[in-house]
Design a protein around this motif. Structure first.
Motif, PDB file in Angstrom:
ATOM      1  N   LYS A  14       0.836  -1.205   0.000  1.00 27.42           N
ATOM      2  CA  LYS A  14       0.000   0.000   0.000  1.00 27.42           C
ATOM      3  C   LYS A  14       0.872   1.258   0.000  1.00 27.42           C
ATOM      4  N   ALA A  15       1.920   1.248   0.804  1.00 27.50           N
ATOM      5  CA  ALA A  15       2.821   2.401   0.872  1.00 27.50           C
ATOM      6  C   ALA A  15       3.505   2.619  -0.473  1.00 27.50           C
ATOM      7  N   LEU A  16       3.930   1.544  -1.112  1.00 18.83           N
ATOM      8  CA  LEU A  16       4.552   1.635  -2.423  1.00 18.83           C
ATOM      9  C   LEU A  16       3.566   2.175  -3.449  1.00 18.83           C
ATOM     10  N   GLU A  17       2.345   1.669  -3.418  1.00 23.65           N
ATOM     11  CA  GLU A  17       1.305   2.118  -4.347  1.00 23.65           C
ATOM     12  C   GLU A  17       1.010   3.613  -4.160  1.00 23.65           C
ATOM     13  N   THR A  18       0.907   4.046  -2.917  1.00 18.90           N
ATOM     14  CA  THR A  18       0.653   5.455  -2.621  1.00 18.90           C
ATOM     15  C   THR A  18       1.812   6.324  -3.100  1.00 18.90           C
ATOM     16  N   GLY A  19       3.027   5.880  -2.844  1.00 21.18           N
ATOM     17  CA  GLY A  19       4.203   6.624  -3.288  1.00 21.18           C
ATOM     18  C   GLY A  19       4.276   6.745  -4.797  1.00 21.18           C
ATOM     19  N   LEU A  20       3.966   5.658  -5.500  1.00 20.18           N
ATOM     20  CA  LEU A  20       3.977   5.698  -6.960  1.00 20.18           C
ATOM     21  C   LEU A  20       2.911   6.652  -7.500  1.00 20.18           C
ATOM     22  N   LYS A  21       1.735   6.615  -6.892  1.00 19.62           N
ATOM     23  CA  LYS A  21       0.655   7.501  -7.322  1.00 19.62           C
ATOM     24  C   LYS A  21       1.041   8.961  -7.118  1.00 19.62           C
ATOM     25  N   GLN A  22       1.595   9.273  -5.961  1.00 16.53           N
ATOM     26  CA  GLN A  22       2.006  10.651  -5.686  1.00 16.53           C
ATOM     27  C   GLN A  22       3.109  11.090  -6.640  1.00 16.53           C
ATOM     28  N   GLY A  23       4.020  10.194  -6.942  1.00 15.30           N
ATOM     29  CA  GLY A  23       5.096  10.511  -7.874  1.00 15.30           C
ATOM     30  C   GLY A  23       4.574  10.789  -9.276  1.00 15.30           C
ATOM     31  N   LEU A  24       3.614   9.992  -9.716  1.00 12.57           N
ATOM     32  CA  LEU A  24       3.024  10.210 -11.035  1.00 12.57           C
ATOM     33  C   LEU A  24       2.278  11.540 -11.100  1.00 12.57           C
ATOM     34  N   GLU A  25       1.539  11.868 -10.044  1.00  9.37           N
ATOM     35  CA  GLU A  25       0.811  13.135 -10.003  1.00  9.37           C
ATOM     36  C   GLU A  25       1.772  14.318 -10.025  1.00  9.37           C
ATOM     37  N   LEU A  26       2.862  14.220  -9.276  1.00 11.95           N
ATOM     38  CA  LEU A  26       3.857  15.286  -9.254  1.00 11.95           C
ATOM     39  C   LEU A  26       4.498  15.432 -10.630  1.00 11.95           C
ATOM     40  N   GLY A  27       4.820  14.316 -11.257  1.00 17.17           N
ATOM     41  CA  GLY A  27       5.407  14.360 -12.599  1.00 17.17           C
ATOM     42  C   GLY A  27       4.460  14.972 -13.609  1.00 17.17           C
ATOM     43  N   GLN A  28       3.180  14.657 -13.497  1.00 13.08           N
ATOM     44  CA  GLN A  28       2.182  15.227 -14.405  1.00 13.08           C
ATOM     45  C   GLN A  28       2.098  16.733 -14.198  1.00 13.08           C
ATOM     46  N   GLN A  29       2.078  17.171 -12.960  1.00 12.19           N
ATOM     47  CA  GLN A  29       1.986  18.603 -12.675  1.00 12.19           C
ATOM     48  C   GLN A  29       3.235  19.326 -13.183  1.00 12.19           C
ATOM     49  N   GLN A  30       4.390  18.738 -13.016  1.00 14.08           N
ATOM     50  CA  GLN A  30       5.621  19.351 -13.510  1.00 14.08           C
ATOM     51  C   GLN A  30       5.592  19.460 -15.031  1.00 14.08           C
ATOM     52  N   GLY A  31       5.025  18.456 -15.695  1.00 15.99           N
ATOM     53  CA  GLY A  31       4.879  18.507 -17.148  1.00 15.99           C
ATOM     54  C   GLY A  31       3.930  19.611 -17.584  1.00 15.99           C
ATOM     55  N   GLU A  32       2.844  19.805 -16.821  1.00 15.21           N
ATOM     56  CA  GLU A  32       1.896  20.880 -17.131  1.00 15.21           C
ATOM     57  C   GLU A  32       2.566  22.244 -16.987  1.00 15.21           C
ATOM     58  N   VAL A  33       3.367  22.413 -15.936  1.00 13.79           N
ATOM     59  CA  VAL A  33       4.092  23.668 -15.720  1.00 13.79           C
ATOM     60  C   VAL A  33       5.059  23.903 -16.869  1.00 13.79           C
ATOM     61  N   MET A  34       5.796  22.880 -17.258  1.00 10.44           N
ATOM     62  CA  MET A  34       6.769  23.008 -18.339  1.00 10.44           C
ATOM     63  C   MET A  34       6.095  23.394 -19.651  1.00 10.44           C
TER      64      MET A  34
END
Length: 82
Positions: A14-34
């Motif tokens: 569960k912790a791994l799944e949550t971490g991966l989800k948060q990482g993907l969301e952060l990456g998506q937001q960084q892509g939107e900013v870029m």
């Protein structure tokens, strides 16, 4: 090797799944900013440090609304003030 019981396995997964989800969301937001930064610089020129800060601090919902707004904005002031 230490024994890992089913509870530890479950919560580790569960912790791994949550971490991966948060990482993907952060990456998506960084892509939107870029992407938005590139569009703004192409249309209006270099961004001020204040404008750059506003982009970096915006949430995903704000960034998506700005992507639409760039189509009608006539200046950076117009873009950020609407």
């Amino acid at each position: 090797m230490r024994y890992v019981n089913c509870f530890e396995r479950y919560y580790s997964a569960k912790a791994l799944e949550t971490g991966l989800k948060q990482g993907l969301e952060l990456g998506q937001q960084q892509g939107e900013v870029m992407l938005l930064r590139k569009l703004l610089e192409t249309k209006f020129g270099a961004l001020s440090p204040n404008d750059e800060r506003r982009l970096q601090q915006a949430d995903s919902e704000q960034l998506l609304s700005w992507v639409v707004r760039i189509l009608s904005a006539q200046s950076l002031q117009d873009f950020f003030q609407k």
